[in-house]
Design a protein around this motif. Structure first.
Motif, PDB file in Angstrom:
ATOM      1  N   ALA A 132       0.826  -1.224   0.000  1.00 52.87           N
ATOM      2  CA  ALA A 132       0.000   0.000   0.000  1.00 52.87           C
ATOM      3  C   ALA A 132       0.852   1.262   0.000  1.00 52.87           C
ATOM      4  O   ALA A 132       0.402   2.316  -0.447  1.00 52.87           O
ATOM      5  CB  ALA A 132      -0.896  -0.003   1.230  1.00 52.87           C
ATOM      6  N   GLN A 133       2.085   1.150   0.511  1.00 49.84           N
ATOM      7  CA  GLN A 133       2.923   2.351   0.630  1.00 49.84           C
ATOM      8  C   GLN A 133       3.639   2.711  -0.667  1.00 49.84           C
ATOM      9  O   GLN A 133       4.227   3.780  -0.770  1.00 49.84           O
ATOM     10  CB  GLN A 133       3.993   2.130   1.711  1.00 49.84           C
ATOM     11  N   LYS A 134       3.629   1.773  -1.631  1.00 47.15           N
ATOM     12  CA  LYS A 134       4.399   2.032  -2.851  1.00 47.15           C
ATOM     13  C   LYS A 134       3.688   1.324  -3.996  1.00 47.15           C
ATOM     14  O   LYS A 134       4.011   0.193  -4.340  1.00 47.15           O
ATOM     15  CB  LYS A 134       5.817   1.468  -2.666  1.00 47.15           C
ATOM     16  N   MET A 135       2.698   2.001  -4.541  1.00 46.78           N
ATOM     17  CA  MET A 135       1.902   1.360  -5.595  1.00 46.78           C
ATOM     18  C   MET A 135       2.466   1.719  -6.956  1.00 46.78           C
ATOM     19  O   MET A 135       3.003   2.809  -7.153  1.00 46.78           O
ATOM     20  CB  MET A 135       0.457   1.836  -5.496  1.00 46.78           C
ATOM     21  N   SER A 136       2.292   0.797  -7.900  1.00 47.05           N
ATOM     22  CA  SER A 136       2.871   1.007  -9.235  1.00 47.05           C
ATOM     23  C   SER A 136       1.900   1.726 -10.184  1.00 47.05           C
ATOM     24  O   SER A 136       2.237   2.004 -11.315  1.00 47.05           O
ATOM     25  CB  SER A 136       3.227  -0.351  -9.841  1.00 47.05           C
ATOM     26  N   GLY A 165       4.756   5.505   7.630  1.00 47.72           N
ATOM     27  CA  GLY A 165       4.322   4.487   6.658  1.00 47.72           C
ATOM     28  C   GLY A 165       2.839   4.615   6.356  1.00 47.72           C
ATOM     29  O   GLY A 165       2.417   4.540   5.194  1.00 47.72           O
ATOM     30  N   ARG A 166       2.027   4.836   7.402  1.00 46.28           N
ATOM     31  CA  ARG A 166       0.578   4.970   7.184  1.00 46.28           C
ATOM     32  C   ARG A 166       0.277   6.268   6.432  1.00 46.28           C
ATOM     33  O   ARG A 166      -0.586   6.296   5.555  1.00 46.28           O
ATOM     34  CB  ARG A 166      -0.167   4.914   8.528  1.00 46.28           C
ATOM     35  N   ALA A 167       1.023   7.331   6.753  1.00 42.56           N
ATOM     36  CA  ALA A 167       0.822   8.602   6.035  1.00 42.56           C
ATOM     37  C   ALA A 167       1.198   8.425   4.560  1.00 42.56           C
ATOM     38  O   ALA A 167       0.519   8.962   3.671  1.00 42.56           O
ATOM     39  CB  ALA A 167       1.668   9.697   6.687  1.00 42.56           C
ATOM     40  N   VAL A 219     -12.866   4.824   0.412  1.00 41.03           N
ATOM     41  CA  VAL A 219     -13.625   4.402   1.593  1.00 41.03           C
ATOM     42  C   VAL A 219     -12.703   3.491   2.403  1.00 41.03           C
ATOM     43  O   VAL A 219     -12.353   2.396   1.973  1.00 41.03           O
ATOM     44  CB  VAL A 219     -14.909   3.635   1.206  1.00 41.03           C
ATOM     45  N   ILE A 220     -12.295   4.000   3.565  1.00 41.00           N
ATOM     46  CA  ILE A 220     -11.283   3.312   4.371  1.00 41.00           C
ATOM     47  C   ILE A 220     -11.910   2.917   5.702  1.00 41.00           C
ATOM     48  O   ILE A 220     -12.490   3.758   6.392  1.00 41.00           O
ATOM     49  CB  ILE A 220     -10.061   4.236   4.655  1.00 41.00           C
ATOM     50  N   SER A 221     -11.764   1.637   6.042  1.00 38.26           N
ATOM     51  CA  SER A 221     -12.323   1.146   7.302  1.00 38.26           C
ATOM     52  C   SER A 221     -11.200   0.527   8.121  1.00 38.26           C
ATOM     53  O   SER A 221     -10.370  -0.229   7.597  1.00 38.26           O
ATOM     54  CB  SER A 221     -13.392   0.104   6.963  1.00 38.26           C
ATOM     55  N   ASP A 222     -11.186   0.863   9.418  1.00 39.47           N
ATOM     56  CA  ASP A 222     -10.137   0.290  10.274  1.00 39.47           C
ATOM     57  C   ASP A 222     -10.573   0.382  11.725  1.00 39.47           C
ATOM     58  O   ASP A 222     -11.535   1.097  12.045  1.00 39.47           O
ATOM     59  CB  ASP A 222      -8.803   1.028  10.057  1.00 39.47           C
ATOM     60  N   PHE A 223      -9.843  -0.305  12.622  1.00 37.90           N
ATOM     61  CA  PHE A 223     -10.250  -0.251  14.030  1.00 37.90           C
ATOM     62  C   PHE A 223      -9.381   0.712  14.831  1.00 37.90           C
ATOM     63  O   PHE A 223      -9.679   0.999  15.978  1.00 37.90           O
ATOM     64  CB  PHE A 223     -10.276  -1.649  14.661  1.00 37.90           C
ATOM     65  N   ARG A 224      -8.320   1.199  14.250  1.00 34.67           N
ATOM     66  CA  ARG A 224      -7.547   2.265  14.909  1.00 34.67           C
ATOM     67  C   ARG A 224      -6.853   3.114  13.848  1.00 34.67           C
ATOM     68  O   ARG A 224      -6.825   2.741  12.686  1.00 34.67           O
ATOM     69  CB  ARG A 224      -6.555   1.708  15.919  1.00 34.67           C
ATOM     70  N   HIS A 225      -6.303   4.230  14.292  1.00 31.02           N
ATOM     71  CA  HIS A 225      -5.567   5.181  13.438  1.00 31.02           C
ATOM     72  C   HIS A 225      -6.450   5.931  12.446  1.00 31.02           C
ATOM     73  O   HIS A 225      -5.921   6.610  11.566  1.00 31.02           O
ATOM     74  CB  HIS A 225      -4.452   4.480  12.642  1.00 31.02           C
ATOM     75  N   THR A 226      -7.783   5.824  12.538  1.00 32.47           N
ATOM     76  CA  THR A 226      -8.607   6.488  11.521  1.00 32.47           C
ATOM     77  C   THR A 226      -8.480   8.022  11.613  1.00 32.47           C
ATOM     78  O   THR A 226      -8.579   8.704  10.610  1.00 32.47           O
ATOM     79  CB  THR A 226     -10.087   6.060  11.615  1.00 32.47           C
ATOM     80  N   ARG A 227      -8.222   8.525  12.836  1.00 33.23           N
ATOM     81  CA  ARG A 227      -8.027   9.976  12.976  1.00 33.23           C
ATOM     82  C   ARG A 227      -6.777  10.407  12.187  1.00 33.23           C
ATOM     83  O   ARG A 227      -6.760  11.450  11.542  1.00 33.23           O
ATOM     84  CB  ARG A 227      -7.859  10.321  14.462  1.00 33.23           C
ATOM     85  N   HIS A 256      -6.542  13.025   9.074  1.00 31.10           N
ATOM     86  CA  HIS A 256      -5.600  14.145   9.096  1.00 31.10           C
ATOM     87  C   HIS A 256      -4.758  14.130   7.810  1.00 31.10           C
ATOM     88  O   HIS A 256      -4.591  15.171   7.157  1.00 31.10           O
ATOM     89  CB  HIS A 256      -4.715  14.004  10.334  1.00 31.10           C
ATOM     90  N   ALA A 257      -4.248  12.945   7.448  1.00 32.25           N
ATOM     91  CA  ALA A 257      -3.386  12.841   6.252  1.00 32.25           C
ATOM     92  C   ALA A 257      -4.166  13.239   4.997  1.00 32.25           C
ATOM     93  O   ALA A 257      -3.666  13.994   4.165  1.00 32.25           O
ATOM     94  CB  ALA A 257      -2.858  11.416   6.119  1.00 32.25           C
ATOM     95  N   PHE A 258      -5.415  12.753   4.882  1.00 27.98           N
ATOM     96  CA  PHE A 258      -6.202  13.066   3.671  1.00 27.98           C
ATOM     97  C   PHE A 258      -6.580  14.543   3.639  1.00 27.98           C
ATOM     98  O   PHE A 258      -6.555  15.165   2.583  1.00 27.98           O
ATOM     99  CB  PHE A 258      -7.468  12.206   3.617  1.00 27.98           C
ATOM    100  N   SER A 259      -6.947  15.109   4.797  1.00 26.42           N
ATOM    101  CA  SER A 259      -7.359  16.524   4.709  1.00 26.42           C
ATOM    102  C   SER A 259      -6.153  17.409   4.412  1.00 26.42           C
ATOM    103  O   SER A 259      -6.300  18.427   3.727  1.00 26.42           O
ATOM    104  CB  SER A 259      -8.166  17.017   5.916  1.00 26.42           C
ATOM    105  N   LYS A 260      -4.968  17.021   4.886  1.00 25.90           N
ATOM    106  CA  LYS A 260      -3.757  17.789   4.531  1.00 25.90           C
ATOM    107  C   LYS A 260      -3.525  17.792   3.016  1.00 25.90           C
ATOM    108  O   LYS A 260      -2.967  18.718   2.448  1.00 25.90           O
ATOM    109  CB  LYS A 260      -2.542  17.148   5.220  1.00 25.90           C
ATOM    110  N   LEU A 261      -3.999  16.700   2.369  1.00 25.72           N
ATOM    111  CA  LEU A 261      -3.819  16.585   0.914  1.00 25.72           C
ATOM    112  C   LEU A 261      -4.983  17.233   0.151  1.00 25.72           C
ATOM    113  O   LEU A 261      -5.070  17.124  -1.073  1.00 25.72           O
ATOM    114  CB  LEU A 261      -3.704  15.105   0.523  1.00 25.72           C
TER     115      LEU A 261
END
Ligand SMILES: C[S@@+](CC[C@H](N)C(=O)[O-])C[C@H]1O[C@@H](n2cnc3c(N)ncnc32)[C@H](O)[C@@H]1O
Length: 240
Positions: free
Chosen positions: A151-155, A178-180, A197-205, A209-214
């Motif tokens: 996920a961190q380095k897509m082609s 890495g998550r950013a 559409v991203i679903s997870d049980f932690r780190h969603t905040r 933050h990362a998406f709104s910065k972008l």
């Protein structure tokens, strides 16, 4: 050969450890119900039986999510997209293809791509062969592509997906940068106007933050209490 798709048990090692710890706590209560420390008699039973109950209940709830809850959750995620059937879709951390097959069923002329690095600890039977078998059994093999990618380095080139989906994947990247980076990659491959559409049980905040910065437009749904662990979905739309 199974004739029904099988999407595996999430975090099987965690479930095994919870069950073993719970059983260990019960055995300790049975064989060592109390002991003396100086003049004080210490009773293990009340505390340990609660702990055993909690550990075993957690494991059972996780199994129930894997067997039943994940299908309802998949539908909840897919229902957030206004499908036309022509979408180019990416499922990140597809595993055995839960979201990939679900999305592919919504498509007519569109295509769905699933990427993964197939970590064994994250899902039972997590491999490409089981994914292909599920796609075949769901009748969507010809609408789906599979790639071994992080996920961190897509082609993929910039701006190529209408929809990016991901369930319970990004928390498996164990550091904040890495998550950013994964969030930056998601924003990069989304077409203008496209939806993640991203679903997870932690780190969603953190993802928000990362998406709104972008510059993506964020929506955060209430935590789902019919999943275990409780999952939060966020959506991020790239500016048209
Ligand atoms: C708990 S499973 C969930 C699978 C599927 N999304 C589902 O909901 O059934 C998490 C998946 O994320 C994958 N994964 C973990 N880290 C990843 C990364 N850096 N890039 C791509 N996939 C990753 C794992 O291999 C695993 O298949």
């Amino acid at each position: 050969m199974r004739s029904q798709p099988d999407y595996g048990i999430d975090a099987p090692h965690v479930i095994r450890n919870l069950l073993l710890s719970g059983l260990g706590a019960i055995i300790l209560c049975l064989f060592l119900p109390s002991f003396r420390v100086g003049k004080v008699q210490v009773f293990l039973f009340p505390n340990f039986i609660w702990m055993a109950g909690w550990l075993i209940l957690t494991a059972v709830l996780m199994i129930l999510y894997s067997k039943f809850g994940k299908f309802r959750h998949r539908d909840r995620i897919l229902n957030l997209v206004q499908w036309t059937g022509k979408e180019q879709v990416l499922d990140i951390g597809t595993g055995r293809g839960l979201l990939l097959a679900g999305a592919a069923k919504k498509l007519t002329t569109g295509r769905a791509v699933g990427i993964d690095i197939w970590n064994q600890e994250d899902l039972s039977g997590n491999n490409m062969q089981n994914l292909v078998r599920n796609l075949d059994l769901e009748g969507v093999r010809e609408k789906a592509d599979i790639k071994n990618e992080d996920a961190q380095k897509m082609s993929f080139p910039d701006d190529c997906f209408d929809v990016v989906l991901s369930n319970l994947c990004l928390h498996n990247i164990y550091n904040v940068p890495g998550r950013a980076q994964a969030c930056r990659e998601i924003a990069r491959v989304l077409k203008p106007g496209g939806l993640a559409v991203i679903s997870d049980f932690r780190h969603t905040r953190e993802y928000r933050h990362a998406f709104s910065k972008l510059g993506l437009e964020i929506r955060s749904l209430p935590i789902s209490l019919d999943t275990f662990p409780p999952l939060r979905i966020i959506t991020a739309r790239k500016q048209p």
